[in-house]
Design a protein around this motif. Structure first.
Motif, PDB file in Angstrom:
ATOM      1  N   VAL A   1      -8.875  -2.368   0.185  1.00 23.02           N
ATOM      2  CA  VAL A   1      -8.435  -3.636   0.794  1.00 23.02           C
ATOM      3  C   VAL A   1      -9.464  -4.730   0.513  1.00 23.02           C
ATOM      4  O   VAL A   1      -9.110  -5.857   0.145  1.00 23.02           O
ATOM      5  N   GLU A   2     -10.721  -4.395   0.684  1.00 24.82           N
ATOM      6  CA  GLU A   2     -11.776  -5.380   0.412  1.00 24.82           C
ATOM      7  C   GLU A   2     -11.808  -5.759  -1.064  1.00 24.82           C
ATOM      8  O   GLU A   2     -11.950  -6.940  -1.410  1.00 24.82           O
ATOM      9  N   ALA A   3     -11.654  -4.780  -1.942  1.00 23.58           N
ATOM     10  CA  ALA A   3     -11.629  -5.069  -3.376  1.00 23.58           C
ATOM     11  C   ALA A   3     -10.443  -5.962  -3.729  1.00 23.58           C
ATOM     12  O   ALA A   3     -10.583  -6.905  -4.508  1.00 23.58           O
TER      13      ALA A   3
ATOM     14  N   CYS B   1       0.862  -1.183   0.000  1.00 17.98           N
ATOM     15  CA  CYS B   1       0.000   0.000   0.000  1.00 17.98           C
ATOM     16  C   CYS B   1       0.895   1.228   0.000  1.00 17.98           C
ATOM     17  O   CYS B   1       1.535   1.546   1.001  1.00 17.98           O
ATOM     18  N   LEU B   2       0.957   1.899  -1.152  1.00 15.16           N
ATOM     19  CA  LEU B   2       1.849   3.036  -1.336  1.00 15.16           C
ATOM     20  C   LEU B   2       1.080   4.344  -1.354  1.00 15.16           C
ATOM     21  O   LEU B   2       0.009   4.445  -1.948  1.00 15.16           O
ATOM     22  N   ASN B   3       1.678   5.341  -0.752  1.00 16.26           N
ATOM     23  CA  ASN B   3       1.096   6.674  -0.655  1.00 16.26           C
ATOM     24  C   ASN B   3       2.118   7.693  -1.120  1.00 16.26           C
ATOM     25  O   ASN B   3       3.259   7.697  -0.655  1.00 16.26           O
TER      26      ASN B   3
ATOM     27  N   ALA C   1      -5.950  -3.301  10.254  1.00 12.50           N
ATOM     28  CA  ALA C   1      -7.006  -4.054  10.935  1.00 12.50           C
ATOM     29  C   ALA C   1      -7.925  -4.733   9.911  1.00 12.50           C
ATOM     30  O   ALA C   1      -8.277  -5.911  10.076  1.00 12.50           O
ATOM     31  N   LYS C   2      -8.316  -4.002   8.876  1.00 16.39           N
ATOM     32  CA  LYS C   2      -9.185  -4.569   7.833  1.00 16.39           C
ATOM     33  C   LYS C   2      -8.490  -5.731   7.136  1.00 16.39           C
ATOM     34  O   LYS C   2      -9.078  -6.794   6.935  1.00 16.39           O
ATOM     35  N   ALA C   3      -7.232  -5.522   6.769  1.00 21.04           N
ATOM     36  CA  ALA C   3      -6.474  -6.562   6.067  1.00 21.04           C
ATOM     37  C   ALA C   3      -6.309  -7.805   6.940  1.00 21.04           C
ATOM     38  O   ALA C   3      -6.491  -8.929   6.465  1.00 21.04           O
ATOM     39  N   GLU C   4      -5.989  -7.605   8.196  1.00 20.58           N
ATOM     40  CA  GLU C   4      -5.812  -8.737   9.108  1.00 20.58           C
ATOM     41  C   GLU C   4      -7.091  -9.558   9.194  1.00 20.58           C
ATOM     42  O   GLU C   4      -7.049 -10.791   9.172  1.00 20.58           O
ATOM     43  N   GLY C   5      -8.227  -8.881   9.257  1.00 16.44           N
ATOM     44  CA  GLY C   5      -9.508  -9.574   9.304  1.00 16.44           C
ATOM     45  C   GLY C   5      -9.804 -10.382   8.057  1.00 16.44           C
ATOM     46  O   GLY C   5     -10.585 -11.337   8.099  1.00 16.44           O
ATOM     47  N   LEU C   6      -9.174 -10.011   6.956  1.00 16.86           N
ATOM     48  CA  LEU C   6      -9.370 -10.731   5.688  1.00 16.86           C
ATOM     49  C   LEU C   6      -8.250 -11.724   5.401  1.00 16.86           C
ATOM     50  O   LEU C   6      -8.246 -12.372   4.353  1.00 16.86           O
ATOM     51  N   GLY C   7      -7.297 -11.827   6.318  1.00  9.59           N
ATOM     52  CA  GLY C   7      -6.186 -12.758   6.112  1.00  9.59           C
ATOM     53  C   GLY C   7      -5.128 -12.228   5.153  1.00  9.59           C
ATOM     54  O   GLY C   7      -4.455 -12.998   4.478  1.00  9.59           O
ATOM     55  N   LEU C   8      -4.967 -10.908   5.120  1.00 13.79           N
ATOM     56  CA  LEU C   8      -3.957 -10.284   4.272  1.00 13.79           C
ATOM     57  C   LEU C   8      -2.932  -9.564   5.135  1.00 13.79           C
ATOM     58  O   LEU C   8      -3.261  -9.061   6.210  1.00 13.79           O
ATOM     59  N   ASP C   9      -1.715  -9.488   4.671  1.00 20.94           N
ATOM     60  CA  ASP C   9      -0.687  -8.670   5.302  1.00 20.94           C
ATOM     61  C   ASP C   9      -0.501  -7.419   4.457  1.00 20.94           C
ATOM     62  O   ASP C   9      -0.685  -7.462   3.232  1.00 20.94           O
TER      63      ASP C   9
END
Length: 154
Positions: free
Chosen positions: A140-142, A8-10, A39-47
């Motif tokens: 993140v969800e997408a 995730c780049l900014n 937090a969102k990524a962790e809930g989806l199993g992503l780092d």
């Protein structure tokens, strides 16, 4: 087995969230956004590898370093969206999904028409803009839906 890693780049000035034009970008800081994304990524199993730079070359280097080790990219290139050729050239090296992300719907601001041009868009799998900081969570969800399709392919 490890979780898929999302880069995730900014881009420039995003480190000034909460200070720079809060009426357009909100009062949350980039640290607030990062906490919510993780937090969102962790809930989806992503780092998530969450980074920000004001330097185009640094963003390009991070993209190049991701080759072969990341599952996807979420990028808010900031002003480099409209000016950088190097960033989309680096993204073309990757063979992973890329989501271009922006806080605002640039089409709403006639005085900022230059912001409607995106050099990143042609290499992006998808684009999310106009949802403020919540757009990061949508991204993140997408990305999760791209990596783990919720619907069978026909």
């Amino acid at each position: 087995m490890s979780n898929p890693l999302i880069l995730c780049l900014n881009g420039p000035n995003l480190n000034m969230l909460g200070v720079r034009e809060p009426e357009l970008y909100g009062r949350q800081t980039l640290a607030d956004v990062e906490t919510a994304v993780r937090a969102k990524a962790e809930g989806l199993g992503l780092d998530v590898d969450f980074r920000q730079s004001n330097y185009e070359g640094e963003l390009v280097t991070w993209i190049q370093q991701g080759h072969g080790s990341i599952a996807g990219v979420i990028i808010n290139p900031g002003a480099y969206t409209h000016t950088s050729i190097a960033i989309p050239d680096a993204l073309r090296i990757l063979t992973v999904p890329i989501i271009e992300l922006h806080f605002n719907n640039s089409y709403r601001y006639a005085d900022r028409a230059f912001r409607q041009l995106s050099h990143v868009r042609p290499v992006a799998t998808g684009v999310i803009f106009g949802f403020g900081a919540a757009g990061y969570l949508n991204a993140v969800e997408a990305m999760n839906n791209i990596l783990n399709p919720p619907f069978p392919k026909s």
